[in-house]
Design a protein around this motif. Structure first.
Motif, PDB file in Angstrom:
ATOM      1  N   LEU B 308       0.818  -1.213   0.000  1.00 56.69           N
ATOM      2  CA  LEU B 308       0.000   0.000   0.000  1.00 56.69           C
ATOM      3  C   LEU B 308       0.853   1.265   0.000  1.00 56.69           C
ATOM      4  O   LEU B 308       0.606   2.200  -0.769  1.00 56.69           O
ATOM      5  CB  LEU B 308      -0.958  -0.016   1.205  1.00 56.69           C
ATOM      6  N   ASP B 309       1.878   1.299   0.866  1.00 57.97           N
ATOM      7  CA  ASP B 309       2.711   2.500   0.972  1.00 57.97           C
ATOM      8  C   ASP B 309       3.364   2.841  -0.356  1.00 57.97           C
ATOM      9  O   ASP B 309       3.392   4.005  -0.777  1.00 57.97           O
ATOM     10  CB  ASP B 309       3.813   2.289   2.016  1.00 57.97           C
ATOM     11  N   GLN B 310       3.886   1.805  -1.005  1.00 56.07           N
ATOM     12  CA  GLN B 310       4.593   2.040  -2.265  1.00 56.07           C
ATOM     13  C   GLN B 310       3.633   2.475  -3.373  1.00 56.07           C
ATOM     14  O   GLN B 310       3.940   3.364  -4.163  1.00 56.07           O
ATOM     15  CB  GLN B 310       5.344   0.771  -2.685  1.00 56.07           C
ATOM     16  N   ILE B 311       2.486   1.821  -3.407  1.00 56.15           N
ATOM     17  CA  ILE B 311       1.482   2.187  -4.411  1.00 56.15           C
ATOM     18  C   ILE B 311       1.039   3.633  -4.207  1.00 56.15           C
ATOM     19  O   ILE B 311       0.960   4.425  -5.152  1.00 56.15           O
ATOM     20  CB  ILE B 311       0.283   1.217  -4.348  1.00 56.15           C
ATOM     21  N   THR B 312       0.775   3.978  -2.961  1.00 57.58           N
ATOM     22  CA  THR B 312       0.343   5.345  -2.651  1.00 57.58           C
ATOM     23  C   THR B 312       1.395   6.349  -3.108  1.00 57.58           C
ATOM     24  O   THR B 312       1.083   7.324  -3.805  1.00 57.58           O
ATOM     25  CB  THR B 312       0.096   5.496  -1.136  1.00 57.58           C
ATOM     26  N   GLU B 313       2.639   6.081  -2.737  1.00 56.11           N
ATOM     27  CA  GLU B 313       3.719   6.999  -3.086  1.00 56.11           C
ATOM     28  C   GLU B 313       3.823   7.157  -4.604  1.00 56.11           C
ATOM     29  O   GLU B 313       3.982   8.268  -5.121  1.00 56.11           O
ATOM     30  CB  GLU B 313       5.033   6.451  -2.528  1.00 56.11           C
ATOM     31  N   MET B 314       3.680   6.023  -5.297  1.00 55.92           N
ATOM     32  CA  MET B 314       3.830   6.027  -6.754  1.00 55.92           C
ATOM     33  C   MET B 314       2.710   6.827  -7.435  1.00 55.92           C
ATOM     34  O   MET B 314       2.979   7.715  -8.246  1.00 55.92           O
ATOM     35  CB  MET B 314       3.831   4.587  -7.251  1.00 55.92           C
ATOM     36  N   VAL B 315       1.458   6.509  -7.096  1.00 52.03           N
ATOM     37  CA  VAL B 315       0.357   7.169  -7.807  1.00 52.03           C
ATOM     38  C   VAL B 315       0.246   8.641  -7.405  1.00 52.03           C
ATOM     39  O   VAL B 315      -0.010   9.500  -8.247  1.00 52.03           O
ATOM     40  CB  VAL B 315      -1.010   6.434  -7.621  1.00 52.03           C
ATOM     41  N   VAL B 316       0.464   8.941  -6.132  1.00 46.83           N
ATOM     42  CA  VAL B 316       0.407  10.343  -5.707  1.00 46.83           C
ATOM     43  C   VAL B 316       1.554  11.116  -6.360  1.00 46.83           C
ATOM     44  O   VAL B 316       1.362  12.233  -6.854  1.00 46.83           O
ATOM     45  CB  VAL B 316       0.457  10.457  -4.163  1.00 46.83           C
ATOM     46  N   GLY B 317       2.729  10.491  -6.413  1.00 46.26           N
ATOM     47  CA  GLY B 317       3.888  11.127  -7.045  1.00 46.26           C
ATOM     48  C   GLY B 317       3.618  11.476  -8.500  1.00 46.26           C
ATOM     49  O   GLY B 317       3.893  12.598  -8.949  1.00 46.26           O
ATOM     50  N   GLU B 318       3.052  10.518  -9.229  1.00 42.97           N
ATOM     51  CA  GLU B 318       2.748  10.763 -10.645  1.00 42.97           C
ATOM     52  C   GLU B 318       1.682  11.849 -10.801  1.00 42.97           C
ATOM     53  O   GLU B 318       1.735  12.666 -11.710  1.00 42.97           O
ATOM     54  CB  GLU B 318       2.268   9.470 -11.327  1.00 42.97           C
ATOM     55  N   ALA B 319       0.705  11.818  -9.907  1.00 36.08           N
ATOM     56  CA  ALA B 319      -0.367  12.824  -9.971  1.00 36.08           C
ATOM     57  C   ALA B 319       0.200  14.214  -9.717  1.00 36.08           C
ATOM     58  O   ALA B 319      -0.131  15.175 -10.420  1.00 36.08           O
ATOM     59  CB  ALA B 319      -1.463  12.487  -8.966  1.00 36.08           C
ATOM     60  N   VAL B 320       1.084  14.331  -8.723  1.00 36.52           N
ATOM     61  CA  VAL B 320       1.689  15.629  -8.408  1.00 36.52           C
ATOM     62  C   VAL B 320       2.488  16.125  -9.619  1.00 36.52           C
ATOM     63  O   VAL B 320       2.431  17.306  -9.972  1.00 36.52           O
ATOM     64  CB  VAL B 320       2.578  15.525  -7.147  1.00 36.52           C
ATOM     65  N   LYS B 321       3.209  15.202 -10.268  1.00 38.80           N
ATOM     66  CA  LYS B 321       3.974  15.560 -11.470  1.00 38.80           C
ATOM     67  C   LYS B 321       3.044  16.096 -12.561  1.00 38.80           C
ATOM     68  O   LYS B 321       3.278  17.144 -13.154  1.00 38.80           O
ATOM     69  CB  LYS B 321       4.704  14.318 -11.999  1.00 38.80           C
ATOM     70  N   GLU B 322       1.979  15.348 -12.793  1.00 40.95           N
ATOM     71  CA  GLU B 322       1.014  15.708 -13.842  1.00 40.95           C
ATOM     72  C   GLU B 322       0.408  17.086 -13.554  1.00 40.95           C
ATOM     73  O   GLU B 322       0.276  17.924 -14.451  1.00 40.95           O
ATOM     74  CB  GLU B 322      -0.099  14.641 -13.875  1.00 40.95           C
ATOM     75  N   VAL B 323       0.042  17.318 -12.300  1.00 45.44           N
ATOM     76  CA  VAL B 323      -0.576  18.586 -11.908  1.00 45.44           C
ATOM     77  C   VAL B 323       0.405  19.738 -12.070  1.00 45.44           C
ATOM     78  O   VAL B 323       0.038  20.822 -12.525  1.00 45.44           O
ATOM     79  CB  VAL B 323      -1.082  18.494 -10.448  1.00 45.44           C
ATOM     80  N   SER B 324       1.663  19.503 -11.710  1.00 42.65           N
ATOM     81  CA  SER B 324       2.629  20.602 -11.756  1.00 42.65           C
ATOM     82  C   SER B 324       2.985  20.941 -13.204  1.00 42.65           C
ATOM     83  O   SER B 324       3.205  22.094 -13.541  1.00 42.65           O
ATOM     84  CB  SER B 324       3.889  20.247 -10.969  1.00 42.65           C
ATOM     85  N   GLN B 325       3.014  19.905 -14.083  1.00 43.81           N
ATOM     86  CA  GLN B 325       3.221  20.178 -15.508  1.00 43.81           C
ATOM     87  C   GLN B 325       2.120  21.091 -16.039  1.00 43.81           C
ATOM     88  O   GLN B 325       2.364  22.019 -16.777  1.00 43.81           O
ATOM     89  CB  GLN B 325       3.241  18.877 -16.314  1.00 43.81           C
ATOM     90  N   LYS B 326       0.890  20.768 -15.623  1.00 42.81           N
ATOM     91  CA  LYS B 326      -0.255  21.589 -16.001  1.00 42.81           C
ATOM     92  C   LYS B 326      -0.038  23.029 -15.555  1.00 42.81           C
ATOM     93  O   LYS B 326      -0.295  23.971 -16.281  1.00 42.81           O
ATOM     94  CB  LYS B 326      -1.517  21.011 -15.339  1.00 42.81           C
ATOM     95  N   GLY B 327       0.468  23.153 -14.319  1.00 45.25           N
ATOM     96  CA  GLY B 327       0.642  24.472 -13.717  1.00 45.25           C
ATOM     97  C   GLY B 327       1.649  25.338 -14.458  1.00 45.25           C
ATOM     98  O   GLY B 327       1.555  26.558 -14.454  1.00 45.25           O
ATOM     99  N   THR B 328       2.615  24.681 -15.122  1.00 47.26           N
ATOM    100  CA  THR B 328       3.631  25.468 -15.816  1.00 47.26           C
ATOM    101  C   THR B 328       3.373  25.516 -17.316  1.00 47.26           C
ATOM    102  O   THR B 328       4.285  25.643 -18.115  1.00 47.26           O
ATOM    103  CB  THR B 328       5.039  24.877 -15.563  1.00 47.26           C
ATOM    104  N   GLY B 329       2.120  25.380 -17.656  1.00 42.61           N
ATOM    105  CA  GLY B 329       1.740  25.524 -19.061  1.00 42.61           C
ATOM    106  C   GLY B 329       1.839  24.242 -19.857  1.00 42.61           C
ATOM    107  O   GLY B 329       1.847  24.266 -21.075  1.00 42.61           O
ATOM    108  N   GLY B 330       1.946  23.060 -19.157  1.00 48.23           N
ATOM    109  CA  GLY B 330       2.071  21.765 -19.856  1.00 48.23           C
ATOM    110  C   GLY B 330       0.758  21.329 -20.442  1.00 48.23           C
ATOM    111  O   GLY B 330      -0.251  22.006 -20.318  1.00 48.23           O
TER     112      GLY B 330
END
Lengths: 330, 330
Positions: B308-330
C-alpha cells in the motif's frame, strides 16, 4: 396582480437610476439575477446599483459584477437618487433586510420572483412559481427587452438556474429550464468551470465540519427524519465559521429512507437557525411556516429561541408528524 | 472506421436474436443504454438478452428491465442462438469481461460508444467522443430507427446521460445534451425521482465510510492532490462492502485548490483499485493509462498490486507531477 413580461420590460425601459436588490442570506439565484439584470441595464446606459442586504458568500464572488455589490452603509449606492427599485427573488418585503426602507421612498417598485410571493409591496409584479429560478424568468425578460445575453450575463443567469435547481435535479427543472440552460451555454460560457467554482472549491474546514456533523447525525424511529446539530463550540474547534456549514444539510438527506433532513445551527446563545430539506415527497415549506419561517417545498428554514434539547424535540417531532401524514395518504 | 447512424440502424433492423452488453463494473450509462436499446428492440418484436458482466449496483435496480439482466452463468441468455451482439459503452473488448467470448462466435458485432474506442473488435462501429454519454448517441439512434421513446426507455436514457455528465456539471455537457434531456423529460418521466433514487438513497454504511475516508484524507504539499485509502478492515468494521465506497472519491475532489483526487481501495491482500478524479484541468485518463488503466478525462482508474505504501507513493507522485506540468503551461 401580475403584469405581463412586456409591461415589466416597458417599466424597466422607463427607468434611469435603478437600485436592484435580492434577499437576505443571498444565494446563487438572487445574486445571479441582480448581477445579470444590473449588467444588462448598464449596457443600456442606465445608472445601476446592484445590492444585497448581506455580504456575498465566497463561492459566488466569481460572478461578474460581484466586486461592485452594495451591501448597505456608506458606499456607491448610498447617495444615489433612484427612480426605480427592482426587487428580485424576494417572497416577502422583510427579506429585503435593511433595503426594505427603499419601499418607503417615491420609487417605482418592480417585483420579479418565482416564489409564492405576497406581492403587496410593488407597483409592478411578475410572479411565476412555475419558473425554476428568478434567473429563468430574467432569461425571458432580457430577450423581450431586446438586449443581448453576453457571456457575463449568461454566467450570472446560468448560476442562478443551476443553483436553484440543485444542478437540474429538482422537480422545478422543466424542459424549458434545460433549453434555457442550453441557450446560455451556447453564448460560450464554460459551464463546467462555473460548477467547479460553485461546488468543488470547499475550504478544508467545511470538510472537517461535515465529518463532525455526520458523526452526530441521528435518525428518527420511523427512519424518515435525519437531523444533526452544529454548535458554536464545534465550529470554534475547527476555526470554522457559519460559511463552512453551507450545504451540509444536503448530506443528511442522502440517507436511504430519509424524507426530511434537519440541521440545527447555533447562531447565538439560545438562538438557533433550523434548516429543513426534503427529498420531494414532503413539503418542508409548510413545516417551516409553522415555526414562522419560509422557503421552498424542498428547502426551508426558521429561527427559534430556547433550549437546544427542546427545540430539537419540537422540530423533529413536527417533521415526524408531517412525514407520517404523508405516509398514510395525507 | 465509423459507420453512420443510419447504417447502424439498418444493421440492427436486420437482427433477430440480439445480445446487448455493457462494461464490467457497470454504471448508469452502460446499464441505461443496454436497457433502453433492449426495450426498444423487444418492442420491435426481436428476441433480446440484456447483459452485464458484473451484477447491477443497488442504486440502478430501479431501471426498467433491471430485474431481467443476464450476468453470465446459467440463465435466460445462456442457451440462446444469437445472430447479433451489440456492445455498448466499452472502450476495449476486455471491458466485456466474461462476455468477450461472444466476439469469437459468428455474430454481427455492433459497437456503439462515446469513449476513445479501440474499435478493432466489431463489424459496425459508431464512436462519438463528442457525445456526453452512450445514452446520448442512443437517443438519436432510436429516433433514426423510427421507434418511439416511451417513459421506460426515456427513464433509461435520462439515467445514462445524467450519470455520465455528473448531473450536467461536466464539460461533456453540450447544449445538445441538455436539449435531449429536455426531450426525454417531456415523455412524462419524473426526473427528480430518478435523481433521488440515484443519489439520495445511500445506505447508512456509506455515510459511515465517508466519515472515515474524510478522516484519513491527505493533501500533497502543493495542495493540488488529495487522497485517501479504504482498507478491507475499515469496511469490515462498519459491516460495509465495496458498494458503500461508490462516489466517495468525489468528496476528495471538492476541496479548495485540489485538482486531482485519488482513492485507493484494497480489493484483496496486496491488490488495490486506484481511482482518479479531476476537476477538469488535468487529464486523469492519461494518468491512469500510465498504470495500465483507463477511463475518461475526468474519471479514470487502474488496478495495482504491491504494498500500500509504495502504491500510494507512486500514484500520488505521478499525480503531483502531472498537476505541476499543467501548472507550468504543460
Amino acid at each position: 396582480m401580475n403584469n405581463s413580461l412586456k409591461e415589466i420590460a416597458a417599466a424597466i425601459k422607463n427607468s434611469s437610476r435603478v437600485l436592484l436588490c435580492g434577499h437576505v442570506v443571498p444565494d446563487g439565484d438572487c445574486l445571479g439575477s441582480v448581477a445579470a439584470l444590473g449588467l444588462v441595464l448598464e449596457g443600456m446606459g442606465k445608472k445601476v446599483v446592484m445590492a444585497s442586504p448581506d455580504p456575498l458568500p465566497e463561492n459566488l464572488l466569481f460572478l461578474p459584477g460581484a466586486e461592485r455589490f452594495y451591501t448597505g452603509g456608506n458606499g456607491a449606492g448610498a447617495g444615489m437618487d433612484f427612480d426605480t427599485f427592482i426587487v428580485l427573488d424576494c417572497s416577502v418585503s422583510d427579506r429585503l433586510g435593511s433595503f426594505k426602507k427603499y419601499l418607503d421612498r417615491q420609487l417605482a417598485v418592480i417585483n420579479i420572483d418565482h416564489h409564492m410571493n405576497s406581492s403587496d409591496f410593488a407597483h409592478y409584479n411578475y410572479l411565476d412559481p412555475g419558473a425554476a429560478a428568478t434567473g429563468e424568468i430574467l432569461t425571458d425578460l432580457i430577450g423581450i427587452m431586446g438586449a443581448r445575453i453576453d457571456r457575463e450575463v449568461a454566467t450570472c443567469l446560468y448560476t442562478a438556474i443551476v443553483t436553484d435547481t440543485g444542478s437540474f435535479q429538482y422537480e422545478n427543472t422543466s424542459p424549458e429550464t434545460l433549453r434555457k440552460a442550453a441557450m446560455l451555454i451556447e453564448t460560450g460560457i464554460q459551464a463546467s468551470r462555473i460548477n467547479v467554482l460553485l461546488y468543488e472549491e470547499k475550504p478544508f474546514q467545511s470538510i472537517q465540519v461535515l465529518g463532525a456533523v455526520l458523526d452526530r447525525m441521528k435518525i428518527s424511529a420511523c427512519g424518515k427524519v435525519a437531523w444533526s446539530v452544529v454548535e458554536k463550540a464545534m465550529l470554534d474547534s475547527f476555526s470554522a465559521g457559519v460559511e463552512h456549514t453551507d450545504g451540509l444539510i444536503n448530506f443528511l438527506r442522502t440517507l436511504k429512507g430519509v424524507e426530511v433532513a434537519i440541521l440545527i445551527r447555533e447562531m447565538d446563545t439560545g438562538k438557533y437557525k433550523v434548516g429543513f430539506r426534503s427529498k420531494g415527497e414532503v413539503d418542508v415549506h409548510r413545516l417551516a411556516s409553522r415555526f414562522g419561517g419560509g422557503g421552498h417545498m424542498r428547502a426551508s428554514g426558521c429561527v427559534l429561541s430556547g433550549k437546544l434539547d427542546q427545540i430539537t424535540e419540537m422540530v423533529v417531532g413536527e417533521a415526524v408528524k408531517e412525514v407520517s401524514q404523508k405516509g398514510t395518504g395525507g
